[in-house]
Design an enzyme around this catalytic site. Structure first.
Site, short mmCIF file in Angstrom:
data_model
loop_
_atom_site.label_atom_id
_atom_site.label_comp_id
_atom_site.label_asym_id
_atom_site.label_seq_id
_atom_site.Cartn_x
_atom_site.Cartn_y
_atom_site.Cartn_z
N GLY A 31 -31.46 -6.89 -35.48
CA GLY A 31 -31.00 -7.12 -34.10
C GLY A 31 -30.98 -5.87 -33.25
O GLY A 31 -30.32 -5.81 -32.22
N LYS A 68 -34.70 -7.06 -30.87
CA LYS A 68 -34.66 -6.96 -29.40
C LYS A 68 -36.07 -6.78 -28.83
O LYS A 68 -36.33 -7.15 -27.70
CB LYS A 68 -33.78 -5.77 -28.98
CG LYS A 68 -32.29 -6.04 -29.09
CD LYS A 68 -31.79 -6.77 -27.86
CE LYS A 68 -30.28 -6.92 -27.78
NZ LYS A 68 -29.60 -7.60 -28.85
N ASP A 117 -26.12 -11.20 -25.16
CA ASP A 117 -25.68 -9.80 -25.07
C ASP A 117 -26.65 -8.99 -24.23
O ASP A 117 -27.83 -9.34 -24.11
CB ASP A 117 -25.55 -9.18 -26.48
CG ASP A 117 -26.85 -9.25 -27.28
OD1 ASP A 117 -27.57 -10.27 -27.17
OD2 ASP A 117 -27.16 -8.29 -28.02
N ASP A 118 -26.15 -7.91 -23.68
CA ASP A 118 -26.95 -6.92 -22.93
C ASP A 118 -27.82 -7.56 -21.85
O ASP A 118 -29.04 -7.32 -21.80
CB ASP A 118 -27.82 -6.10 -23.91
CG ASP A 118 -26.98 -5.30 -24.88
OD1 ASP A 118 -25.75 -5.45 -24.85
OD2 ASP A 118 -27.54 -4.53 -25.68
N TYR A 171 -18.91 -8.87 -25.73
CA TYR A 171 -18.88 -9.12 -27.19
C TYR A 171 -18.06 -8.09 -27.93
O TYR A 171 -18.14 -7.97 -29.15
CB TYR A 171 -20.30 -9.23 -27.77
CG TYR A 171 -21.22 -8.10 -27.38
CD1 TYR A 171 -21.25 -6.91 -28.10
CD2 TYR A 171 -22.06 -8.21 -26.29
CE1 TYR A 171 -22.08 -5.87 -27.75
CE2 TYR A 171 -22.91 -7.17 -25.91
CZ TYR A 171 -22.91 -6.01 -26.65
OH TYR A 171 -23.74 -4.97 -26.28
N ASP A 212 -29.97 2.71 -33.44
CA ASP A 212 -31.01 2.64 -32.40
C ASP A 212 -30.66 3.46 -31.17
O ASP A 212 -31.52 3.76 -30.35
CB ASP A 212 -31.32 1.18 -32.02
CG ASP A 212 -30.10 0.36 -31.68
OD1 ASP A 212 -28.98 0.91 -31.64
OD2 ASP A 212 -30.26 -0.86 -31.43
N ASN A 223 -25.85 -5.37 -38.44
CA ASN A 223 -27.03 -4.89 -37.70
C ASN A 223 -27.21 -3.42 -38.06
O ASN A 223 -26.43 -2.58 -37.65
CB ASN A 223 -26.77 -5.07 -36.20
CG ASN A 223 -27.92 -4.62 -35.33
OD1 ASN A 223 -29.09 -4.80 -35.69
ND2 ASN A 223 -27.62 -4.03 -34.18
C1 GDL Z 1 -25.73 -3.62 -28.86
C2 GDL Z 1 -26.72 -4.70 -29.10
C3 GDL Z 1 -27.54 -4.47 -30.36
C4 GDL Z 1 -27.78 -2.97 -30.62
C5 GDL Z 1 -26.41 -2.35 -30.79
C6 GDL Z 1 -26.41 -0.87 -31.16
C7 GDL Z 1 -24.98 -6.29 -29.88
C8 GDL Z 1 -24.43 -7.67 -29.81
N1 GDL Z 1 -26.06 -6.02 -29.12
O1 GDL Z 1 -24.97 -3.68 -27.96
O2 GDL Z 1 -28.75 -5.13 -30.21
O3 GDL Z 1 -28.55 -2.78 -31.75
O4 GDL Z 1 -25.70 -2.48 -29.58
O5 GDL Z 1 -27.05 -0.10 -30.19
O6 GDL Z 1 -24.45 -5.47 -30.56
#
Ligand code: GDL
Length: 447
Positions: free
Chosen positions: A12, A43, A119-120, A168, A234, A262
């Protein structure tokens, strides 16, 4: 903890999605660690997010089919996520039909479990959507309920459906993202059979308490499902995290529907995070993250066969401690840092005392960073290389400094390998030099 507790991995993150080979390896590890769910939500699969209206081609569906079958062969639930929130027109019935068609394509491939993620995304509404639904929460909940009903009409009862809200985490909730009563309205209107994601008090939550979750569960009218970003990297290309799953009490497990993790973009760097996550999930009465980490490092060590000099477990632990958790170094890295500081800050006539305690572990660390180049496992080398390169450069500089000071304490430090422009150079680095962040989080211009 419930028998159907969800545990596993979310693909994710932002960045290149994993390859088929990486996903196969991920599934092997998941099976070995008894993690039961894989959520497909990269993403940067354009058709997962920006181009959510466009169906997969036959080539893409064949590749997905292999992944889905592979999940099932490993005893792992495959969940397909779609993220239409960047530009969805909630009030248009055709948009729901398009969404339904996208899920139907996956249903045909054997997928039964789905997620819709908001999200985002921009938290502003089109006038038409506002007229029809009034709030963002009601618009999104309408879309999710529609898909959920459609799928429960189609699928066997074991199917799960997940929803990621626009706010979230606790910080977003307090900021009123998505609208003032967003989460209350989700709790009131979202079908009770749908699980709701939550990342904790922050996007990256170092700690998550039972108290945080209890009050949220009341609002949502269901226990949340943790989307855990503890090891996601990331947002920082220089780091990865191989510290233990931690900062959550064991009691948390009975307050939530499960934990989906994630992780680091580099699939191969997630061995320790997932093994320790598994230890946490399966722990009986007690939980010691450092012990779990050291056991997992011991197992991971087998992947560090070198074509050059052997890499010792204790050196690997020192390296792992430098890439531990977002807000914490492992104990050996923390100690090395303190020793470096002590030595640098000591007055000239005292420096000698602090030289050895710094120089010895620093040399070991520099050497293991250099040895990563010789790993037999070239994929592991590729995953680690950029990060260990940067660490090595800093260790080299400090060690060069230490050596020069020892022979001539008053000399000016120069290094032929750390020159202006090529060392710590470039636009990003210059921009970073303009504004400084204090430890309380506030920023000040550098004067
Ligand atoms: C986020 C993003 C996710 C990303 C993470 C870390 C969620 C629900 N969405 O906000 O895709 O990898 O931060 O940068 O966490």
């Amino acid at each position: 903890m419930k028998a159907d507790f969800l545990s596993g991995v979310i693909e994710g993150f932002y960045g290149p999605p994993w390859t088929a080979t990486e996903r196969s390896m991920v599934l092997n590890w998941m099976q070995a660690f008894q993690l039961n769910t894989y959520l497909y939500a990269p993403k940067d699969d354009l058709k997962q997010r920006l181009l959510w209206r466009v169906p997969y081609t036959s080539q893409e569906t064949s590749e997905l089919k292999l992944l889905i079958d592979n999940c099932h062969a490993h005893g792992v639930r495959f969940v397909f996520a779609i993220s239409p929130g960047l530009d969805m027109a909630y009030a248009q019935a055709s948009e729901l039909e398009t969404l339904q068609g996208r899920l139907e394509q996956l249903y045909e491939l054997g997928v039964r479990d789905f997620a819709i993620l908001f999200d985002d995304i921009p938290d502003s509404m089109r006038a038409e959507d506002r007229r029809r639904f009034g709030t963002f929460a009601l618009a999104q909940s309408h879309a999710a309920n529609h898909l959920y009903r459609y799928l429960t009409g189609r699928a066997a009862s074991r199917a799960r459906f997940f929803f990621c809200p626009t706010p979230y985490c606790g910080r977003m909730r307090r900021a009123g993202l998505g609208g003032e009563r967003y989460l209350e309205e989700i709790g009131e209107t979202l079908d009770p059979g749908i699980d709701v994601f939550w990342t904790g008090p922050e996007i990256i939550s170092s700690q998550i308490s039972v108290k945080d979750i209890e009050s949220l569960a009341n609002t949502l009218r269901r226990p949340p499902l943790l989307w855990d970003n503890l090891h996601a990297n990331d947002y920082d290309g220089q780091r990865f995290y191989c510290g233990p799953y931690s900062g959550r009490p064991l009691e948390l497990r009975s307050e939530i529907q499960g934990i989906l993790h994630n992780p680091n973009n580099e699939a191969l760097l997630n061995f320790v995070p997932w093994k320790t996550l598994s230890d946490f999930i399966h722990a009986k009465a007690t939980w010691n993250p450092r012990e779990s980490y050291l056991n997992a490092m011991n197992d991971w060590h087998a992947s560090f066969e070198s074509a050059g000099s052997p890499i010792d477990l204790e050196d690997l632990v020192l390296l792992g401690d430098c890439f531990y958790l977002p807000e914490e170094e492992g104990s050996e890295a923390a100690q090395l840092f303190r020793n470096a500081e002590q030595w640098l800050k000591a007055p000239l006539n005292k420096k000698q005392v602090f030289y050895r305690p710094f120089q010895e572990p620093a040399t070991r660390l520099r050497n293991i960073c250099a040895e990563i180049v010789n790993l037999e496992n070239r994929h592991l080398f590729s995953a680690l290389h950029r990060k260990t390169w940067d660490l090595r450069e800093e260790m080299e500089l400090l060690l060069t400094f230490a050596k020069q000071m020892k022979s001539d304490p008053t000399s000016q430090l120069r290094s032929d390998y750390h020159l202006p422009g090529t060392y710590r150079g470039g636009m990003v680095s210059k921009l970073r030099g303009l504004i400084e962040q204090r430890s309380d989080g506030s920023f000040i211009p550098v004067t």
